[in-house]
Design an enzyme around this catalytic site. Structure first.
Site, PDB file in Angstrom:
ATOM      1  N   ILE A  26      12.564   3.135  33.178  1.00  0.00           N
ATOM      2  CA  ILE A  26      11.506   3.095  32.161  1.00  0.00           C
ATOM      3  C   ILE A  26      11.756   4.178  31.108  1.00  0.00           C
ATOM      4  O   ILE A  26      11.587   3.955  29.911  1.00  0.00           O
ATOM      5  CB  ILE A  26      10.121   3.247  32.828  1.00  0.00           C
TER       6      ILE A  26
ATOM      7  N   ARG B 102       2.031  -0.099  21.826  1.00  0.00           N
ATOM      8  CA  ARG B 102       1.785   0.974  22.801  1.00  0.00           C
ATOM      9  C   ARG B 102       2.306   0.680  24.206  1.00  0.00           C
ATOM     10  O   ARG B 102       2.084   1.474  25.109  1.00  0.00           O
ATOM     11  CB  ARG B 102       0.296   1.300  22.850  1.00  0.00           C
ATOM     12  N   GLY B 103       2.968  -0.434  24.445  1.00  0.00           N
ATOM     13  CA  GLY B 103       3.465  -0.738  25.788  1.00  0.00           C
ATOM     14  C   GLY B 103       4.555   0.221  26.230  1.00  0.00           C
ATOM     15  O   GLY B 103       5.256   0.802  25.409  1.00  0.00           O
ATOM     16  N   CYS B 104       4.685   0.414  27.537  1.00  0.00           N
ATOM     17  CA  CYS B 104       5.707   1.331  28.061  1.00  0.00           C
ATOM     18  C   CYS B 104       7.032   0.621  28.326  1.00  0.00           C
ATOM     19  O   CYS B 104       8.061   1.271  28.488  1.00  0.00           O
ATOM     20  CB  CYS B 104       5.230   1.972  29.360  1.00  0.00           C
ATOM     21  N   ILE B 105       7.020  -0.684  28.481  1.00  0.00           N
ATOM     22  CA  ILE B 105       8.263  -1.373  28.846  1.00  0.00           C
ATOM     23  C   ILE B 105       8.825  -2.130  27.638  1.00  0.00           C
ATOM     24  O   ILE B 105       8.172  -2.986  27.089  1.00  0.00           O
ATOM     25  CB  ILE B 105       8.022  -2.387  29.997  1.00  0.00           C
TER      26      ILE B 105
END
Lengths: 156, 105
Positions: A26, B102-105
């Site tokens: 990630i 704003r997503g993390c992936i």
């Protein structure tokens, strides 16, 4: 410390558990999304993340993992790790987070470099054919520092 | 709040250059915004991504991440990074006049 933006990261993956591998992936993917140059170095059990036959079978540790809130005696029962891994994989998929093999491939597509640690590869008697095609090279620790020059190093 | 002048029109932006009001954006602004990011000229494939960003934002209230773009925009992750080397979702959001995804992936 200045507030200069980070321009390059080198992320070392040393663990072979699900919870050991995902954070590093990630962080690498997130770095590339921000336009930050990223390299991934797989060492010790972290090599399983790029191992053709093993990267589809990465498990959650159910013993010695207090964060899981499962009693040690229970976590040690046969099949517990498989069950917990299955549960977690399902939750991960529900959030539309890719599986480890798919994620590693995607990160390679973002232009991140992928390298295996020579000392670990020798220790486990592996060679380049054991790894997915996205792995660019098997490198020494000295070569790692050369590639990491000018950036931040993150050990996971 | 900071503002920025694009094609002679004043628009509201964040400190890092994302539109705070996507309604202030017009397609005519895209080439100038892209040039600010070092992207010239905008190709059809760039536009495919920009229009997808706009429609996703309109539908979901947040811009897509690179993962979503790669899966559903019709442009692969590899191509996305060739089109927008400094971060596809981030740079395309800036050019498409929407807030930062704003997503993390």
């Amino acid at each position: 410390m200045s507030d200069e933006p980070i321009e390059k990261v080198s992320i070392i993956v040393s663990k072979g558990s699900l919870d050991g591998i995902y954070p590093a992936l990630i962080m690498a993917n997130g770095a590339r999304a921000e336009g930050i140059e990223a390299n991934l170095f797989f060492t010790f059990f972290g090599l399983d993340a790029i191992h053709k036959k093993r990267h589809e079978h990465i498990k959650v540790a159910t013993v010695g993992n207090p964060g899981l809130h499962v009693a040690t005696w229970l976590g040690g029962l046969p099949g517990m790790s498989a069950v917990m891994t299955h549960v977690m994989e399902k939750q991960i998929a529900e959030l539309d987070i890719p599986s480890i093999p798919e994620f590693v491939e995607m990160i390679a597509d973002t232009g991140a470099g992928m390298y295996a640690c020579k000392a670990s590869v020798d220790l486990f008697k592996m060679d380049k054919d054991d790894f997915i095609d996205q792995v660019e090279d098997i490198i020494t620790v000295g070569e790692f520092y050369e590639k990491a020059a000018g950036g931040q190093i993150i050990f996971t | 709040m900071p503002t920025k002048t694009v094609t002679g029109v004043e628009v509201d932006v964040t400190d890092d250059g994302f539109f705070t009001n996507p309604d202030q954006w017009t397609e005519a602004m895209a080439p100038e915004l892209a040039a600010d990011e070092g992207i010239e000229p905008l190709t059809d494939q760039h536009w495919q991504v920009l229009r997808f960003m706009r429609s996703e934002y309109a539908e979901k209230g947040t811009g897509p991440t690179v993962r979503v773009l790669g899966k559903t925009s019709g442009v692969t992750v590899k191509e996305l990074y060739q089109l927008f080397p400094k971060g596809p979702a981030k740079i395309a959001a800036r050019i498409a006049g929407i807030p930062k995804p704003r997503g993390c992936i």
